[in-house]
Enzyme design. Structure first.
Site, PDB file in Angstrom:
ATOM      1  N   ARG A 174      -2.553  11.600   4.343  1.00 39.52           N
ATOM      2  CA  ARG A 174      -1.252  11.049   4.758  1.00 39.52           C
ATOM      3  C   ARG A 174      -0.272  12.148   5.175  1.00 39.52           C
ATOM      4  O   ARG A 174       0.932  12.049   4.931  1.00 39.52           O
ATOM      5  CB  ARG A 174      -0.648  10.184   3.641  1.00 39.52           C
ATOM      6  CG  ARG A 174      -1.527   9.027   3.210  1.00 39.52           C
ATOM      7  CD  ARG A 174      -1.731   8.004   4.312  1.00 39.52           C
ATOM      8  NE  ARG A 174      -2.628   6.958   3.842  1.00 39.52           N
ATOM      9  CZ  ARG A 174      -3.949   6.952   4.002  1.00 39.52           C
ATOM     10  NH1 ARG A 174      -4.531   7.962   4.660  1.00 39.52           N
ATOM     11  NH2 ARG A 174      -4.701   5.977   3.557  1.00 39.52           N
ATOM     12  N   SER A 224       1.895  -0.104   2.009  1.00 31.83           N
ATOM     13  CA  SER A 224       1.817   0.622   0.739  1.00 31.83           C
ATOM     14  C   SER A 224       3.009   1.556   0.586  1.00 31.83           C
ATOM     15  O   SER A 224       3.341   2.300   1.502  1.00 31.83           O
ATOM     16  CB  SER A 224       0.517   1.431   0.671  1.00 31.83           C
ATOM     17  OG  SER A 224      -0.605   0.570   0.633  1.00 31.83           O
ATOM     18  N   GLU A 294       4.875   7.206   0.282  1.00 27.73           N
ATOM     19  CA  GLU A 294       4.452   7.510   1.643  1.00 27.73           C
ATOM     20  C   GLU A 294       5.399   6.845   2.643  1.00 27.73           C
ATOM     21  O   GLU A 294       5.208   6.931   3.846  1.00 27.73           O
ATOM     22  CB  GLU A 294       3.009   7.080   1.898  1.00 27.73           C
ATOM     23  CG  GLU A 294       2.701   5.605   1.800  1.00 27.73           C
ATOM     24  CD  GLU A 294       1.254   5.316   2.186  1.00 27.73           C
ATOM     25  OE1 GLU A 294       1.056   4.670   3.226  1.00 27.73           O
ATOM     26  OE2 GLU A 294       0.345   5.731   1.473  1.00 27.73           O
TER      27      GLU A 294
END
Length: 301
Positions: A174, A224, A294
């Protein structure tokens, strides 16, 4: 700022909207106003606008589909550049896919499947744009952007266009170099391979079915919220900490998927940020694991 507005208008850099609420432009449906929302209609308008803003040292923020972004309640100072028509392009050349930075990542996976190309199936459940996916090294189901990206064309804050190869992007989980050296992804080139159309379609259908069964997509959310810590799944940690259904104001840890925070109707950015901190504290106290988000938080605090 008035001088910047005047020059943006005189330079025909696109549509300008002043003091524009940003909630409608994010999937969380949260966020205060932008001083200026600029919507370039062509690639050249986008480049001219960035050069102009650089000349005036005016801060700007790029906004795609707003799917991995939390805009603060006070909104964003300076200029928000809404990426759309100018970068919503796609073409296929054999096993290569050229996609504009504003093209839907989910739609790209479907289009690639129709072309009989495999390698993008994992993107079938990832909201947002191609540019956002390149920026975040978006991934799911055991794959990510770093495995298929050949190169990306990036518009730097100076207005210069550069080409970054896969290795230049310093990909990790990520993460890409664009998170520390920002720019706008104007186009990405992916290396796929030919496969069986029916198998690709079946895989995409199974991923879609799983997503509908396990994710709270009927409510405003941003995907998420937390990265998976090494050796753990964030959702499992949050669930085992007993946090499903935890609420702050209009923000709630989804009872369906613990790594989703949903807007139940009137959530503010403050609600979401407070809930994030409560989740991080609870998981750390119970398991000794520090969760990292994130989701990109932007705007005035």
């Amino acid at each position: 700022m008035q001088q910047v507005i005047t020059e943006l208008l005189n330079g025909s850099c696109g549509e300008l909207r002043l003091n524009e609420p940003l909630a409608p432009y994010t999937t969380w449906k949260i966020g205060g106003p932008a001083d200026i929302l600029l919507i370039p209609r062509t690639r050249s308008q986008l480049i001219d606008a960035v050069k102009l803003l650089n000349r005036h040292q005016t801060p700007w923020t790029a906004l795609g589909r707003g799917s991995n972004m939390l805009v603060t309640d006070k909104g964003i100072r300076g200029v928000v550049i809404k990426l759309g028509d100018a970068l919503e392009t796609v073409r296929f050349e054999g096993e290569l896919v050229y996609a504009g930075g504003a093209y839907s990542f989910i739609k790209l996976s479907v289009m690639a499947g129709k072309e009989g190309l495999t390698g993008l199936e994992f993107a079938g459940g990832i909201p947002g744009t191609v540019g956002g996916a390149v920026y975040m090294n978006a991934g799911a189901l055991g794959s990510d952007v770093s495995r298929i990206l050949l190169r990306a064309e990036v518009l730097l804050p100076t207005g210069e266009l550069v080409t970054l190869n896969n290795e230049d992007l310093a990909y990790a989980y990520r993460h890409s170099i664009l998170q520390t050296k920002p720019g706008i992804v104007t186009e990405a080139v992916f290396q796929l391979r030919y496969g069986d159309r029916k198998e690709i379609a079946a895989t995409l259908a199974s991923y879609k079915d799983r997503r509908l069964r396990t994710q709270p997509l009927q409510l405003a959310c941003a995907g998420s919220v937390f990265r998976n810590p090494q050796g753990h799944f964030a959702a499992k940690l949050i669930e085992e900490a007993g946090l499903k259904g935890l609420r702050v104001g209009g923000a709630e840890v989804s009872p369906l998927h613990a790594n989703f925070i949903v807007n139940t109707g009137q959530a503010t950015a403050h609600d979401v940020l407070t809930l994030i901190e409560q989740v991080k504290t609870a998981v750390n106290e119970k398991f000794g694991v520090c969760l990292a988000t994130e989701v990109l938080v932007v705007g005035e605090r």
